[in-house]
Write an enzyme that holds these catalytic residues in place. Structure first.
Site, PDB file in Angstrom:
ATOM      1  N   TYR A   1     -14.169  -0.561   6.341  1.00 36.83           N
ATOM      2  CA  TYR A   1     -15.599  -0.453   6.621  1.00 36.83           C
ATOM      3  C   TYR A   1     -16.243  -1.823   6.830  1.00 36.83           C
ATOM      4  O   TYR A   1     -17.471  -1.924   6.881  1.00 36.83           O
ATOM      5  CB  TYR A   1     -16.324   0.263   5.475  1.00 36.83           C
TER       6      TYR A   1
ATOM      7  N   LYS B   1      -2.836   2.205  -2.035  1.00 31.84           N
ATOM      8  CA  LYS B   1      -1.639   2.597  -1.283  1.00 31.84           C
ATOM      9  C   LYS B   1      -0.862   1.309  -0.995  1.00 31.84           C
ATOM     10  O   LYS B   1      -0.578   0.940   0.157  1.00 31.84           O
ATOM     11  CB  LYS B   1      -2.052   3.310   0.018  1.00 31.84           C
TER      12      LYS B   1
ATOM     13  N   ASP C   1      -2.769   9.047  -2.702  1.00 32.92           N
ATOM     14  CA  ASP C   1      -2.434  10.433  -2.373  1.00 32.92           C
ATOM     15  C   ASP C   1      -2.148  11.229  -3.645  1.00 32.92           C
ATOM     16  O   ASP C   1      -2.619  12.346  -3.835  1.00 32.92           O
ATOM     17  CB  ASP C   1      -1.265  10.518  -1.375  1.00 32.92           C
TER      18      ASP C   1
ATOM     19  N   ASP D   1     -15.168   6.198  -0.627  1.00 32.32           N
ATOM     20  CA  ASP D   1     -16.055   7.075   0.145  1.00 32.32           C
ATOM     21  C   ASP D   1     -15.527   8.510   0.105  1.00 32.32           C
ATOM     22  O   ASP D   1     -16.250   9.463  -0.175  1.00 32.32           O
ATOM     23  CB  ASP D   1     -16.119   6.559   1.593  1.00 32.32           C
TER      24      ASP D   1
END
Ligand code: NAD
Length: 361
Positions: A124, A191, A225, A249
């Site tokens: 972002y 991740k 995940d 988000d």
């Protein structure tokens, strides 16, 4: 007046939920002087800009603002106003509490989570190159030369920067927040096995600061995940979730779903100098202008604002009044199975605020 607060009603359902929140905050009677300014499509129509300089000036002047959601036109080249605001005022920490509320039927009734989201970096950051542009061609050539990377000619490119300095401040913020609010555990989502140099750096920095500033708080790191899966099954096992921008988000909306919907979840964007409070939800064009929007997310954002400006008793009053109205269950929004309008809910909560006899506990 004791507190100057910039109010940005925003787009879609924004003006409706903003009016209800203003009513409730006025009932809390802490002397708020409202400075109302426009942003979003209303500002684009009247002032030719999505985020007029005079709106930014008002926030810089009052240092504290509450805003309704803003519609960002998709695929038109407009940069998100929210992203620009968070970066322009360096509002590096987003705080989004999601707690089970009385009278709202949910699957996991003891959920009490807070998402702390890094707000200025990551995908972002706004570093983007349009497909077919000169910039994209130059970057592709550079990437080929630097690392032998073959990026397809028809690719649009978004860059994901995550810095040590940007991560250190959000991790410290999360630990300070956890300690100040009696929280027990901080869980970082990442991740790092795939994005070694961005998420990897976030994880490594969080590990280091947890070791040095954890102060008895439990700390764990989970791949994003797997964390998403665990949140769906066991959300009550989590406490503070510390996340880079994009994951923060997405998981804020997941947490909203866990406690009954987007109409209930407040938020704060906080920096060293300024703070902007806003609900997690968007401008909901599908229900705008019909009195259908739930104002509770905006009202609870107002309670966070009150606490921020040093009015904890008034904040507690507003939160108690929201709980009380939900507990009674007489005045409910359609998203909670009732028929009350946005303003009817605001009025009921304002009446409860005025009738508060408990005093600060
Ligand atoms: P949204 O949050 O506006 O709506 C998603 C769903 O939730 C819709 O069905 C909507 O009716 C419902 N909903 C949202 N708020 C509600 C409320 N208070 N009461 C009852 N129901 C509510 O998300 P979207 O549709 O993805 O986005 C619409 C616009 O909002 C887009 O332009 C997006 O960019 C913008 N947006 C702005 C912000 C912000 O300003 N902070 C945040 C998210 C999205």
């Amino acid at each position: 007046m004791a507190h100057r607060v910039t109010l940005i009603p925003g787009d879609g359902i924004g003006p409706e939920v903003a009016a209800a929140a203003r009513l409730v905050l006025d009932a809390a009677d802490v002397g708020i002087e409202w400075i109302e300014r426009a942003a979003g499509s209303s500002a684009l129509e009247t002032q030719g800009e999505l985020m007029p300089e005079e709106t930014l000036e008002a926030i810089r002047d009052s240092r504290v603002a509450i805003k309704g959601p803003i519609t960002t036109p998709v695929g038109t080249g407009f940069r998100s106003v929210n992203v620009a605001l968070r970066q322009g005022l360096d509002l590096f920490a987003a705080v989004r509490p999601a707690r089970a509320l009385p009278g709202v039927p949910i699957r996991h009734p003891s959920v009490d989570l807070v998402v702390i989201r890094e707000n200025t970096e990551d995908l972002y950051a706004g570093i983007e190159f349009e497909r077919g542009s000169e910039g994209a061609a130059g970057l592709r050539a550079e990437l080929k030369e630097l690392g032998g990377y073959d990026v397809p000619e028809d690719a649009g490119i978004t860059v994901k920067p995550i810095s040590v300095s940007g991560t250190q401040r959000i991790v410290r913020f999360a630990f300070e927040y956890a300690k100040a609010n009696g929280r027990a555990k901080v869980t970082v989502g990442h991740k790092a096995n795939v994005m070694r140099y961005s998420d990897g750096l976030f994880l490594q920095t969080a590990d280091e600061i947890a070791a040095e500033a954890g102060d008895g708080l439990e700390y764990e790191a989970i791949q994003i995940d797997h964390l998403s899966n665990r949140l769906a099954h066991d959300p009550d096992k989590f406490d503070v979730l510390l996340l880079p921008n994009l994951y923060g988000d997405i998981l804020s909306d997941v947490c909203a779903g866990l406690v009954g919907g987007l109409g209930l979840i407040p938020g704060a964007n906080i920096g060293w100098e300024y703070a902007v409070f806003e609900p997690v939800h968007g401008s909901a064009p599908d229900i705008a202008g019909r009195g259908l929007a739930n104002p509770i997310a905006m009202i609870l954002s107002g309670a966070m604002l009150l606490r921020h400006v040093g009015e904890p008793a008034a904040a507690e009053n507003v939160e108690w009044a929201v709980d009380e109205v939900l507990r009674r269950g007489e005045v409910r929004k359609p998203d909670l199975g009732g028929t009350a309008t946005t303003m009817e809910v605001g009025q009921e909560i304002a009446v409860a605020v005025s009738a508060w006899e408990h005093g600060p506990s």
